[in-house]
Design an enzyme around this catalytic site. Structure first.
Site, PDB file in Angstrom:
ATOM      1  N   ARG A 138      15.901  10.246   1.725  1.00 57.79           N
ATOM      2  CA  ARG A 138      16.868  11.355   1.701  1.00 57.79           C
ATOM      3  C   ARG A 138      18.333  10.919   1.765  1.00 57.79           C
ATOM      4  O   ARG A 138      18.662   9.945   2.450  1.00 57.79           O
ATOM      5  CB  ARG A 138      16.577  12.296   2.875  1.00 57.79           C
ATOM      6  CG  ARG A 138      15.268  13.031   2.704  1.00 57.79           C
ATOM      7  CD  ARG A 138      14.859  13.825   3.914  1.00 57.79           C
ATOM      8  NE  ARG A 138      13.640  14.579   3.641  1.00 57.79           N
ATOM      9  CZ  ARG A 138      12.402  14.057   3.697  1.00 57.79           C
ATOM     10  NH1 ARG A 138      12.217  12.799   4.033  1.00 57.79           N
ATOM     11  NH2 ARG A 138      11.352  14.808   3.409  1.00 57.79           N
ATOM     12  N   HIS A 163      14.295  11.360  -2.838  1.00 59.92           N
ATOM     13  CA  HIS A 163      13.634  10.496  -3.826  1.00 59.92           C
ATOM     14  C   HIS A 163      14.243  10.541  -5.234  1.00 59.92           C
ATOM     15  O   HIS A 163      13.521  10.657  -6.238  1.00 59.92           O
ATOM     16  CB  HIS A 163      12.144  10.826  -3.900  1.00 59.92           C
ATOM     17  CG  HIS A 163      11.370  10.435  -2.669  1.00 59.92           C
ATOM     18  ND1 HIS A 163      11.734   9.392  -1.843  1.00 59.92           N
ATOM     19  CD2 HIS A 163      10.237  10.965  -2.111  1.00 59.92           C
ATOM     20  CE1 HIS A 163      10.879   9.287  -0.857  1.00 59.92           C
ATOM     21  NE2 HIS A 163       9.949  10.226  -0.979  1.00 59.92           N
ATOM     22  N   HIS A 233       5.915   3.879  -3.608  1.00 56.46           N
ATOM     23  CA  HIS A 233       5.434   4.991  -2.782  1.00 56.46           C
ATOM     24  C   HIS A 233       3.901   5.152  -2.869  1.00 56.46           C
ATOM     25  O   HIS A 233       3.400   6.273  -2.974  1.00 56.46           O
ATOM     26  CB  HIS A 233       6.141   6.280  -3.204  1.00 56.46           C
ATOM     27  CG  HIS A 233       6.193   7.336  -2.147  1.00 56.46           C
ATOM     28  ND1 HIS A 233       5.072   7.933  -1.637  1.00 56.46           N
ATOM     29  CD2 HIS A 233       7.234   7.892  -1.496  1.00 56.46           C
ATOM     30  CE1 HIS A 233       5.426   8.822  -0.731  1.00 56.46           C
ATOM     31  NE2 HIS A 233       6.738   8.825  -0.624  1.00 56.46           N
ATOM     32  N   ASP A 305       6.912  10.212  10.131  1.00 53.41           N
ATOM     33  CA  ASP A 305       7.653  10.249   8.861  1.00 53.41           C
ATOM     34  C   ASP A 305       9.036   9.705   9.184  1.00 53.41           C
ATOM     35  O   ASP A 305      10.027  10.423   9.177  1.00 53.41           O
ATOM     36  CB  ASP A 305       7.717  11.687   8.320  1.00 53.41           C
ATOM     37  CG  ASP A 305       8.186  11.739   6.870  1.00 53.41           C
ATOM     38  OD1 ASP A 305       8.582  10.677   6.338  1.00 53.41           O
ATOM     39  OD2 ASP A 305       8.156  12.837   6.277  1.00 53.41           O
ATOM     40  N   GLU A 370       6.702   2.481   2.972  1.00 52.96           N
ATOM     41  CA  GLU A 370       7.692   2.267   1.918  1.00 52.96           C
ATOM     42  C   GLU A 370       8.798   1.331   2.397  1.00 52.96           C
ATOM     43  O   GLU A 370       9.681   1.749   3.135  1.00 52.96           O
ATOM     44  CB  GLU A 370       8.278   3.624   1.513  1.00 52.96           C
ATOM     45  CG  GLU A 370       7.230   4.664   1.159  1.00 52.96           C
ATOM     46  CD  GLU A 370       7.657   6.072   1.548  1.00 52.96           C
ATOM     47  OE1 GLU A 370       8.736   6.513   1.144  1.00 52.96           O
ATOM     48  OE2 GLU A 370       6.905   6.728   2.290  1.00 52.96           O
TER      49      GLU A 370
HETATM   50  C1  GLA Z   1       8.411  10.300   1.865  1.00 50.08           C
HETATM   51  C2  GLA Z   1       9.147  11.166   2.830  1.00 50.08           C
HETATM   52  C3  GLA Z   1       8.328  12.336   3.245  1.00 50.08           C
HETATM   53  C4  GLA Z   1       7.818  13.082   2.033  1.00 50.08           C
HETATM   54  C5  GLA Z   1       7.072  12.123   1.149  1.00 50.08           C
HETATM   55  C6  GLA Z   1       6.636  12.763  -0.145  1.00 50.08           C
HETATM   56  O1  GLA Z   1       7.502   9.479   2.411  1.00 50.08           O
HETATM   57  O2  GLA Z   1       9.584  10.461   3.954  1.00 50.08           O
HETATM   58  O3  GLA Z   1       9.084  13.203   4.062  1.00 50.08           O
HETATM   59  O4  GLA Z   1       8.887  13.667   1.358  1.00 50.08           O
HETATM   60  O5  GLA Z   1       7.869  11.055   0.800  1.00 50.08           O
HETATM   61  O6  GLA Z   1       5.830  13.855   0.062  1.00 50.08           O
END
Ligand code: GLA
Length: 407
Positions: A138, A163, A233, A305, A370
């Site tokens: 982000r 992304h 990813h 996350d 990632e």
């Molecule tokens: C990344 C982000 C998540 C989500 C995924 C896709 O890993 O950190 O918040 O947006 O991609 O679903």
């Protein structure tokens, strides 16, 4: 009469012997043919192939990926090593579609999530297997400044940019060249594509080694000052895609801090220690053990996350994450030159899409790891820089290595 009977009997006996010999040679011939066919098919497959290989392998066929998109040819490329591992990649989004590996008993599974045909990828919102760019994760308020100039991006995630925007590198058709077990993919992102300045030329190389490593080499150059943050990813389930949750997988992340996030998953700029929190994976814990803890950061992420700040010097290549499934005996290790790793435990997964084997991808049935620079770095001067200037080269190397513990 007797004689005739005898003669007739002998004739009968000779006939039976002849028939028997005939049948015997038929059995020998057909067994030989079967044996030859078996040996031929055995030799043309990777070593240590179990008889379920074919069943898993045929779920993703090359023909199902051959299509013209945006005036370019899309295809499926197959890398196969001598140890029996197979990796399938499409040049649509530079996406890893399949990773076929045996378990400790030689039984094959596809350990990454994906769709059986190219059409699944055209409507994908999970970023399955792709290269994310121009900026992975982000960017707050979907904007950033470079030399005082404001650049506005697609606000595709609650007012923030996620992304690479509406049509990032994950939805672009890359040029592909395969040489043995090396696939080289290139893409040139034009100046101001998705709001990012500079013509950016990107090269991603996937190499499959006989040590069950997928080497991912990234390079990028620009003709104007810009920001770059690339990652892969892929989602993993070491039981096999579609085979239950990943909550029983043991996770290790070699990091002492995370980048603290707000409720929209944008870093606050603060680095927080993982010690005595559910984020400390310096020793192995199952993903499920602390995922529902009453902890604000866990709540903001709806689980894991977050971006972990890896315990290493900038640019140093080191082990970042280890994921272990004790049932299959499969262990995944992720090595990288990047300073951070975003670990996402599939908290937005809801079973609305079906994967390669027809099973729905339910809540937390996969994990994405990632390797990347920290989210929102263009707006966080204290984070390692993601700026790329003309004349410089962005480079990254990450390796996914699969070990199989026989016990
Ligand atoms: C990344 C982000 C998540 C989500 C995924 C896709 O890993 O950190 O918040 O947006 O991609 O679903």
């Amino acid at each position: 009469m007797k004689l005739t009977t005898k003669n007739n009997g002998n004739t009968q006996l000779n006939k039976s012997i002849r028939n028997f010999k005939h049948q015997l040679s038929f059995i020998f011939l057909s067994t030989g043919a079967l044996l030859t066919a078996f040996l031929l098919s055995y030799c043309s497959k990777p070593k240590s192939v179990n008889n379920n290989f074919e069943a898993v392998d045929t779920l993703v066929k090359k023909e199902a990926f051959q299509k013209e998109i945006d005036g370019k040819k899309v295809d499926l490329f197959v890398l196969q090593n001598d140890s029996g591992m197979v990796v399938k990649i499409t040049n649509y989004g530079a996406r890893i579609v399949s990773i076929l590996v045996p378990d400790k008993n030689g039984k094959y599974d596809d350990i990454t999530l994906g769709y059986p045909t190219i059409d699944g990828y055209l409507t994908d919102s999970m970023y399955l297997g792709c290269v994310v760019g121009r900026y992975a994760n982000r960017i707050g308020k979907a904007q950033f400044k470079l030399d005082g100039k404001l650049y506005k991006l697609a606000a595709n995630d609650h007012g923030n940019s996620l992304h690479g925007g509406n049509k990032g590198f994950s939805a672009r058709v890359w040029d592909a060249v395969q040489q043995g077990d090396t696939l080289t993919l290139t893409y040139t992102s034009p100046d101001m594509e998705e709001g990012y300045p500079g013509n950016l030329t990107v090269k991603v190389q996937y190499i499959l080694t006989n040590d069950n490593e997928i080497i991912m080499n990234y390079e990028a150059t620009t003709d104007k000052k810009t920001v770059v943050n690339l990652t892969n990813h892929a989602y993993y389930n070491l039981h096999g895609e579609g085979n239950g949750t990943i909550l029983d997988h043991f996770l290790e992340i070699f990091a002492n801090q995370t980048t603290e996030i707000d409720s929209l998953l944008i870093p606050t700029g603060k680095l927080v220690d993982v010690k005595d929190t559910p984020f400390d994976f310096n020793t192995p814990h199952t993903i499920g053990e602390r995922i529902n803890t009453d902890n604000e950061q866990i709540k903001f992420g709806k689980g894991y996350d977050h971006n972990w700040v890896l315990n290493k010097k900038e640019g140093e290549f080191a082990l970042a994450v280890r994921l272990t499934d004790t049932i299959s005996g499969r262990i995944l290790e992720l090595y990288t030159t990047e300073p951070g790793v975003q670990v996402y435990s599939g908290n937005f997964m809801n079973g609305s899409v079906k994967g390669k084997s027809g099973k729905p991808y339910e809540y937390r049935t996969a994990i994405a790891m990632e390797p990347q620079h920290f989210p929102d770095s263009p707006n966080k001067p204290n984070f390692p820089s993601t700026i790329l200037n003309p004349g410089e080269k962005y480079t990254q190397t990450s390796i996914v290595k699969i070990r199989i513990q026989k016990q």
